[in-house]
Design an enzyme around this catalytic site. Structure first.
Site, mmCIF file in Angstrom:
data_model
loop_
_atom_site.group_PDB
_atom_site.id
_atom_site.type_symbol
_atom_site.label_atom_id
_atom_site.label_comp_id
_atom_site.label_asym_id
_atom_site.label_seq_id
_atom_site.Cartn_x
_atom_site.Cartn_y
_atom_site.Cartn_z
ATOM 1 C CG ASP A 110 -2.192 0.769 1.042
ATOM 2 O OD1 ASP A 110 -2.251 1.607 0.121
ATOM 3 O OD2 ASP A 110 -3.133 0.554 1.826
ATOM 4 C CD GLU A 154 0.031 6.388 -3.514
ATOM 5 O OE1 GLU A 154 0.312 6.740 -2.359
ATOM 6 O OE2 GLU A 154 -0.757 5.470 -3.753
ATOM 7 C CG ASP A 187 -8.105 4.345 0.019
ATOM 8 O OD1 ASP A 187 -7.937 3.148 -0.279
ATOM 9 O OD2 ASP A 187 -7.435 4.922 0.881
#
Length: 495
Positions: free
Chosen positions: A172, A175, A243
């Site tokens: 997760d 980025e 999300d």
């Protein structure tokens, strides 16, 4: 730059340049169960037992974030996960694989922070405080462009997760997610962020992929990740769309996301079934959305249930209600919704757990329809295996815009709410609340024959059709004679 006479030729040549996806393990073809968040070992095992008791097929269960003491510890917190090795053994005995979330954040309070800082394994701020994000506590990020940092993190994850039986990793925040996106203020081992920042997710996946290869896991590597870059696919990157909101507008957008991801050379894609945000499991409107999203998810590379579910009105007999005002409350009313509060034995707080998100959590109707599509998913494994093998060998996307198979049909190139699932199956998700039918464009010319897999009706290509779509039906069409066994699977799952 790659070029070719058709979208297929371009994408295949691009895969030859940037890399081919590996072989998807067999357990990647089935149903994945997750929520925000299973916060202890007993909860995970109880959920898997719930699937077994109800006879619902399950391939993967996911342990989400904040199962660790501090970000950057890269291990289970002992109080809540006393025997992860035993847990994995018991789940494996039931045919269920275990995926664990890993974040690149390292909290200043982590047991590994000082060592990682001293050895230049973390990113650096050019000026000001060297804190890249506030998430529960101040933290920075692993510098995954540094091979020593990749090795350090993998060694921890191998010792604390893989060696205890964890099968796969959810990478997760890939980025990574800065608190403030001052890209010119961060420096990596590979150079200034403004010059090299886009390779971060690639290197993040690379570290775990190469570590798992060395550990002998070739052919069994899937890294779920929220971000990717050119070539990420060769490191087993399964990209999900992040999300996203829980709305029909967001559902429709996922179709475009899936098509574009495949055209970007990354064939493995998934979404949070039902969306991530704001899904009240007692709201009839959310239940309808969840049903439509689950039908869509059945025809994605990976069928994965996840989301931050909410609960507006706990049941009157819920034992948690009696503890609402107690020092160690289990439910906290926040912004009109109830959230489960988690505390350690010493009373210190842990990250909250969302409402239930299992197939049976939203009532009998939702459960029956979701189980129908989990069953269909399970029965079409042979076709799924063909699609993943094509992606591995040739670079073909699994989700394809209609233009991919019908490049001469100019109308097909403009459609963004239906797609091809491999070469033979056309999928037209219902993306409007309350709809019980929809318009579907069937591509190709008059000579292209399509079969509606729900009712067996036959149509010619190159025309629009209005088809029925009751709540338990997603419009599906197969090129005549190429239904890949789906017609029979649908009939059996509907019985």
């Amino acid at each position: 730059m790659t070029a070719g006479s058709s979208p297929r030729a371009v994408v295949r040549r691009y895969a030859d340049v940037t890399g081919h996806a590996p072989v998807m393990p067999e357990w990647g073809l089935g149903f994945w169960q997750c929520k925000l968040r299973y916060w202890n070992q007993r909860q995970v095992e109880d959920v898997v037992e719930g699937f077994r008791r109800r006879g619902i097929p399950l391939d993967v269960v996911v342990v989400d974030f904040f199962h660790w003491p501090h970000m950057g510890d890269y291990r289970f917190e002992d109080e809540f996960w006393p025997d992860p090795e035993g847990m994995c053994e018991r789940l494996h005995a039931q045919g269920v694989k275990v995926m664990v979330s890993v974040w690149p954040q390292v909290a200043l309070s982590s047991e590994n922070y000082d060592l990682m800082r001293q050895n230049n394994l973390l990113i650096h701020a050019e000026k000001g405080e060297d804190i890249a994000m506030m998430c529960w506590e101040p933290c920075t990020f692993v510098d995954v462009t540094n091979p020593d940092a990749r090795r350090f993190v993998w060694d921890l994850c191998k010792r604390n997760y893989a060696d205890k039986g964890v099968d796969a990793f959810w990478l997760d925040e890939a980025e990574p997610e800065y608190g403030t996106y001052d890209f010119d203020n961060y420096r990596y081992y590979a150079g200034p962020n403004v010059e090299v920042g886009n390779i971060y997710p690639l290197e993040y996946n690379k570290g775990f992929y190469e570590g798992q290869l060395e550990a002998g896991r070739e052919g069994r590597i899937v890294n779920l990740t929220r971000c990717a870059w050119a070539g990420s696919q060769r490191y087993g990157a399964l990209v999900w769309s992040g999300d996203v909101g829980s709305s029909f507008q967001d559902l429709k957008a996922q179709i475009t996301c899936a098509i574009h991801m495949g055209m970007a050379g990354i064939p493995w894609f998934t979404t949070d079934m039902g969306g991530f945000h704001d899904g009240d499991i007692e709201d009839p409107q959310f239940k309808e959305l969840f049903i439509r999203w689950s039908q869509f998810s059945c025809f994605l590379p990976v069928m994965r249930n996840h989301g931050n579910r909410s609960l507006s009105h706990p049941h009157a007999d819920d034992p948690s209600l009696a503890a609402l005002d107690a020092p160690h409350e289990r439910l906290l009313k926040e912004e009109g919704e109830f959230k489960e509060v988690v505390r350690a034995q010493d009373g210190s707080p842990r990250f909250y757990s969302g409402a239930d998100n299992e197939p049976w959590s939203m009532g009998k109707e939702v459960e029956a329809i979701l189980v129908k599509y989990i069953t269909i998913r399970n029965k079409m494994r042979p076709y799924l295996r063909e699609l993943f093998d094509q992606a591995h060998k040739d670079g073909d996307p699994i989700v394809r815009g209609l233009f991919y198979e019908f490049p001469q049909d100019h109308r097909a190139a403009r459609l963004s709410d239906e797609y091809m699932f491999g070469p033979d199956i056309l999928v037209a998700p219902v993306v409007q609340a309350g709809a019980r039918s929809r318009e579907v464009y069937l591509p190709g010319g008059e000579e292209t024959i399509w079969e509606n897999l729900s009712d067996g009706q036959i149509y010619h290509g190159g025309a629009w059709q209005t088809v029925e779509a009751p709540l338990d039906v997603i419009p599906l069409f197969a090129r005549q004679g190429k239904d890949q066994g789906l017609r029979k699977a649908i009939q059996e799952a509907s019985a």
